[in-house]
Motif scaffolding. Sequence first.
Motif, PDB file in Angstrom:
ATOM      1  N   THR A  13      -6.206 -20.702 -35.250  1.00 61.25           N
ATOM      2  CA  THR A  13      -6.594 -21.927 -34.539  1.00 61.25           C
ATOM      3  C   THR A  13      -8.023 -21.818 -34.030  1.00 61.25           C
ATOM      4  N   ALA A  14      -8.321 -20.740 -33.325  1.00 61.93           N
ATOM      5  CA  ALA A  14      -9.641 -20.603 -32.704  1.00 61.93           C
ATOM      6  C   ALA A  14     -10.704 -20.235 -33.730  1.00 61.93           C
ATOM      7  N   GLU A  33     -10.033 -12.454 -42.349  1.00 56.03           N
ATOM      8  CA  GLU A  33      -8.653 -12.854 -42.056  1.00 56.03           C
ATOM      9  C   GLU A  33      -7.676 -11.940 -42.816  1.00 56.03           C
ATOM     10  N   SER A  85      -1.504 -19.020 -36.687  1.00 56.27           N
ATOM     11  CA  SER A  85      -0.220 -19.512 -36.182  1.00 56.27           C
ATOM     12  C   SER A  85      -0.148 -21.034 -36.233  1.00 56.27           C
ATOM     13  N   ASN A  89       3.240 -23.505 -36.899  1.00 57.22           N
ATOM     14  CA  ASN A  89       3.690 -24.092 -35.633  1.00 57.22           C
ATOM     15  C   ASN A  89       4.266 -25.498 -35.810  1.00 57.22           C
ATOM     16  N   ILE A  92       2.768 -29.649 -32.224  1.00 58.53           N
ATOM     17  CA  ILE A  92       2.876 -30.468 -31.000  1.00 58.53           C
ATOM     18  C   ILE A  92       1.581 -30.295 -30.203  1.00 58.53           C
ATOM     19  N   VAL A 208      -8.514  -6.157 -40.227  1.00 58.02           N
ATOM     20  CA  VAL A 208      -9.490  -5.532 -39.333  1.00 58.02           C
ATOM     21  C   VAL A 208      -8.872  -4.270 -38.750  1.00 58.02           C
ATOM     22  N   ALA A 470      -6.169 -17.516 -27.756  1.00 53.05           N
ATOM     23  CA  ALA A 470      -5.192 -17.683 -26.671  1.00 53.05           C
ATOM     24  C   ALA A 470      -5.141 -16.465 -25.748  1.00 53.05           C
ATOM     25  N   ASN A 480       2.573 -26.467 -24.722  1.00 48.10           N
ATOM     26  CA  ASN A 480       2.239 -25.726 -25.938  1.00 48.10           C
ATOM     27  C   ASN A 480       0.764 -25.328 -25.936  1.00 48.10           C
ATOM     28  N   THR A 481       0.469 -24.235 -26.614  1.00 42.48           N
ATOM     29  CA  THR A 481      -0.839 -23.594 -26.416  1.00 42.48           C
ATOM     30  C   THR A 481      -1.874 -23.857 -27.506  1.00 42.48           C
ATOM     31  N   ASN A 482      -1.535 -24.630 -28.534  1.00 43.70           N
ATOM     32  CA  ASN A 482      -2.519 -24.815 -29.602  1.00 43.70           C
ATOM     33  C   ASN A 482      -3.730 -25.632 -29.141  1.00 43.70           C
TER      34      ASN A 482
HETATM   35  C1  LIG Z   1       6.399 -20.680 -34.888  1.00 45.69           C
HETATM   36  C2  LIG Z   1       5.343 -21.197 -33.955  1.00 45.69           C
HETATM   37  C3  LIG Z   1       5.455 -22.483 -33.429  1.00 45.69           C
HETATM   38  C4  LIG Z   1       4.489 -22.956 -32.542  1.00 45.69           C
HETATM   39  N1  LIG Z   1       4.515 -24.276 -32.181  1.00 45.69           N
HETATM   40  C5  LIG Z   1       3.467 -24.784 -31.493  1.00 45.69           C
HETATM   41  C6  LIG Z   1       3.339 -26.188 -31.302  1.00 45.69           C
HETATM   42  O1  LIG Z   1       4.114 -26.987 -31.834  1.00 45.69           O
HETATM   43  N2  LIG Z   1       2.300 -26.643 -30.561  1.00 45.69           N
HETATM   44  C7  LIG Z   1       1.386 -25.784 -30.004  1.00 45.69           C
HETATM   45  O2  LIG Z   1       0.509 -26.241 -29.275  1.00 45.69           O
HETATM   46  N3  LIG Z   1       1.464 -24.456 -30.201  1.00 45.69           N
HETATM   47  C8  LIG Z   1       2.451 -23.946 -30.974  1.00 45.69           C
HETATM   48  N4  LIG Z   1       2.472 -22.628 -31.268  1.00 45.69           N
HETATM   49  C9  LIG Z   1       1.439 -21.770 -30.684  1.00 45.69           C
HETATM   50  C10 LIG Z   1       0.063 -21.964 -31.317  1.00 45.69           C
HETATM   51  O3  LIG Z   1       0.171 -22.095 -32.706  1.00 45.69           O
HETATM   52  C11 LIG Z   1      -0.817 -20.766 -30.903  1.00 45.69           C
HETATM   53  O4  LIG Z   1      -0.951 -20.758 -29.493  1.00 45.69           O
HETATM   54  C12 LIG Z   1      -2.206 -20.819 -31.526  1.00 45.69           C
HETATM   55  O5  LIG Z   1      -2.124 -20.927 -32.918  1.00 45.69           O
HETATM   56  C13 LIG Z   1      -2.979 -19.581 -31.121  1.00 45.69           C
HETATM   57  O6  LIG Z   1      -4.221 -19.573 -31.771  1.00 45.69           O
HETATM   58  P1  LIG Z   1      -5.082 -18.252 -31.861  1.00 45.69           P
HETATM   59  O7  LIG Z   1      -6.355 -18.621 -32.515  1.00 45.69           O
HETATM   60  O8  LIG Z   1      -5.121 -17.622 -30.519  1.00 45.69           O
HETATM   61  O9  LIG Z   1      -4.219 -17.248 -32.771  1.00 45.69           O
HETATM   62  P2  LIG Z   1      -3.738 -17.430 -34.273  1.00 45.69           P
HETATM   63  O10 LIG Z   1      -3.736 -18.844 -34.698  1.00 45.69           O
HETATM   64  O11 LIG Z   1      -2.481 -16.662 -34.385  1.00 45.69           O
HETATM   65  O12 LIG Z   1      -4.896 -16.727 -35.112  1.00 45.69           O
HETATM   66  C14 LIG Z   1      -5.112 -15.351 -35.150  1.00 45.69           C
HETATM   67  C15 LIG Z   1      -5.549 -15.002 -36.563  1.00 45.69           C
HETATM   68  O13 LIG Z   1      -6.044 -13.667 -36.564  1.00 45.69           O
HETATM   69  C16 LIG Z   1      -5.539 -12.995 -37.684  1.00 45.69           C
HETATM   70  N5  LIG Z   1      -5.493 -11.565 -37.366  1.00 45.69           N
HETATM   71  C17 LIG Z   1      -4.815 -10.960 -36.371  1.00 45.69           C
HETATM   72  N6  LIG Z   1      -4.987  -9.630 -36.418  1.00 45.69           N
HETATM   73  C18 LIG Z   1      -5.809  -9.388 -37.460  1.00 45.69           C
HETATM   74  C19 LIG Z   1      -6.363  -8.207 -38.027  1.00 45.69           C
HETATM   75  N7  LIG Z   1      -6.110  -6.990 -37.536  1.00 45.69           N
HETATM   76  N8  LIG Z   1      -7.166  -8.336 -39.103  1.00 45.69           N
HETATM   77  C20 LIG Z   1      -7.462  -9.563 -39.619  1.00 45.69           C
HETATM   78  N9  LIG Z   1      -6.959 -10.713 -39.135  1.00 45.69           N
HETATM   79  C21 LIG Z   1      -6.151 -10.622 -38.064  1.00 45.69           C
HETATM   80  C22 LIG Z   1      -4.161 -13.596 -37.885  1.00 45.69           C
HETATM   81  O14 LIG Z   1      -3.671 -13.372 -39.198  1.00 45.69           O
HETATM   82  C23 LIG Z   1      -4.403 -15.036 -37.567  1.00 45.69           C
HETATM   83  O15 LIG Z   1      -4.778 -15.806 -38.688  1.00 45.69           O
HETATM   84  C24 LIG Z   1       3.418 -22.114 -32.142  1.00 45.69           C
HETATM   85  C25 LIG Z   1       3.292 -20.836 -32.687  1.00 45.69           C
HETATM   86  C26 LIG Z   1       4.239 -20.373 -33.599  1.00 45.69           C
HETATM   87  C27 LIG Z   1       4.081 -19.002 -34.187  1.00 45.69           C
END
Ligand SMILES: Cc1cc2nc3c(=O)[nH]c(=O)nc-3n(C[C@H](O)[C@H](O)[C@H](O)COP(=O)(O)OP(=O)(O)OC[C@H]3O[C@@H](n4cnc5c(N)ncnc54)[C@H](O)[C@@H]3O)c2cc1C
Length: 509
Positions: A13-14, A33, A85, A89, A92, A208, A470, A480-482
């Motif tokens: 997401t971020a 990634e 994620s 997800n 929402i 990574v 996040a 929800n945290t997206n």
């Molecule tokens: C099943 C599910 C349902 C959800 N439903 C909702 C919803 O409906 N609405 C909502 O608001 N939120 C929802 N969420 C939560 C929301 O999706 C997350 O809060 C959000 O995606 C977090 O974003 P992020 O960028 O912090 O992490 P992520 O989107 O998880 O991104 C992290 C990325 O880093 C990569 N990564 C991690 N470690 C490494 C490594 N060592 N080397 C290379 N790459 C790496 C991962 O593969 C991933 O692509 C849900 C999450 C899940 C799993």
Amino acid sequence: MPTPDVLVLGAGTAGSIITRRLLDAGLTVTLVEAGGADTNPAIHDMSRVGELWLGPEDWGYFSAPQRNAMDRRLHIPRGKVVGGSNQLNGTIWVHGSPWDYDQWAAAGNTGWDWESVSPLFKRIESAQSPEGLIDTVEPDLSPIQQAILDSAVAHGLPLNSDYNSGDQEGVSRMKLNLRDGQRLSTWAAYMRPVIDHARLTLETDALVHSLIVSDGTVRGVRIIDADGRRRELHAGLVVLSGGAIGSPTILLRSGIGPADELRQHGIDVVADVPGVGKNLQDHFLVPVIFGTDRPIDPPLPFQPVTQTQWFWKSDPTLPVPDTQPINFSVPFYYDDGMTGPASGFTLHAGLIRPHSIGSVTLRDTDPASEPIIDFNLFDDERDLRALVRSVRQCREVGRQGPLADEWGAYEALPGPDADDSDEALAAWVRRAVNTYHHQAGTCRMGTDAEAVVSPGLRAIAVENLMIADASVMPSVTTGNTNAPTAMIAERAAELITAGLTSNPRSTKE
Ligand SMILES: Cc1cc2nc3c(=O)[nH]c(=O)nc-3n(C[C@H](O)[C@H](O)[C@H](O)COP(=O)(O)OP(=O)(O)OC[C@H]3O[C@@H](n4cnc5c(N)ncnc54)[C@H](O)[C@@H]3O)c2cc1C
């Protein structure tokens, strides 16, 4: 390969938003990634999201045994695919409460109060701003979702036409990130249009391992690439966007974290940062599953399985709702021990203002190993109490209005064997609790000794490192945290481009 201006680690997401905004600002970006392309059709069809769990796009983590939940290990789905994620997800879209951000600011995080962050949400949304790239839609409710909404109103919940208006309370249709009926992740909205950009290098299927740090400055990253080769990538600035599980584990493997923990694994201590991996916060769901006398049609292709939710204070004296039940058009059996009718619906009791705090620690130094994720569930009794009240309310909603009168709803789980006492409902909560997938806070921002990043999202202990995902939330938001993560990413990109305007290699605040 020439050295990029910025290395972004994690295309979730971020990471997707940050990469796009930095490209727009004229910078050269390498995006790394662990997962691959989003070619699985189940990603794009919201009636099929359940198929993604434990599949190739799921890191497929399990928590440490939860001593207050019958020693169960909870499945923790996390996206391992471009889009992260956000590709697994429920789409929402929830801002959270203005109170959340004012709390962040009151804790010393200047610039993160509601008045400051609400323009960022507006900028992201196409309905609010011409530059907005994310669509939010309220799909037509399926007949069973309409009945759930009407029964919640019959129960006494107010109908809230916009839970993102600043007032969350009441039952609502969900706002979902869809375009032409398909999932619209930040990857799809921000990155897909620029995937062939001349200043972008995309490393997918690249894990990574750790950051390269010398003289207190992050110079780049060690990866294991798609061909299994160990390589080093360098950049003027590294942005860590590995998510609430990935980001702290990358820091720990890099020698940035609690010194005693690092030494236990034989990792050289680069910086003793006690807060790395601490402050794990999440939301939790408990299913209440109903069968119906009148058959429910399975969701049509592309029809979201969840379409309605409500925000409710389990204690009226609270400043914001502490529960957010979400409703599935199917009976959702989390494990083999849960059985019941094949046709039905699920009202999930939901805890969204947790008091119990968990942690993420390394199991070992192998980047492919599952970390130890301990939610420390129900360490604080208030969390159990709130979920008991939320389960009771879900049972009551299922017993009235059109669910009872027109659909002949009957409770299958916890079912008639569970009476309405706090003890019986607490037993079901411990047996059936699962994560709502909103892990946050493990590299939290702040100005105190436990903070990992500053309010400007710069790592406190080393130079040339920003963290934006996040994990930096000081406390998980009310909902929800997206969307909050997307907001953090927009802010991060803004901070980088503002800071780099004068000197592209300078990362000082
Ligand atoms: C099943 C599910 C349902 C959800 N439903 C909702 C919803 O409906 N609405 C909502 O608001 N939120 C929802 N969420 C939560 C929301 O999706 C997350 O809060 C959000 O995606 C977090 O974003 P992020 O960028 O912090 O992490 P992520 O989107 O998880 O991104 C992290 C990325 O880093 C990569 N990564 C991690 N470690 C490494 C490594 N060592 N080397 C290379 N790459 C790496 C991962 O593969 C991933 O692509 C849900 C999450 C899940 C799993």
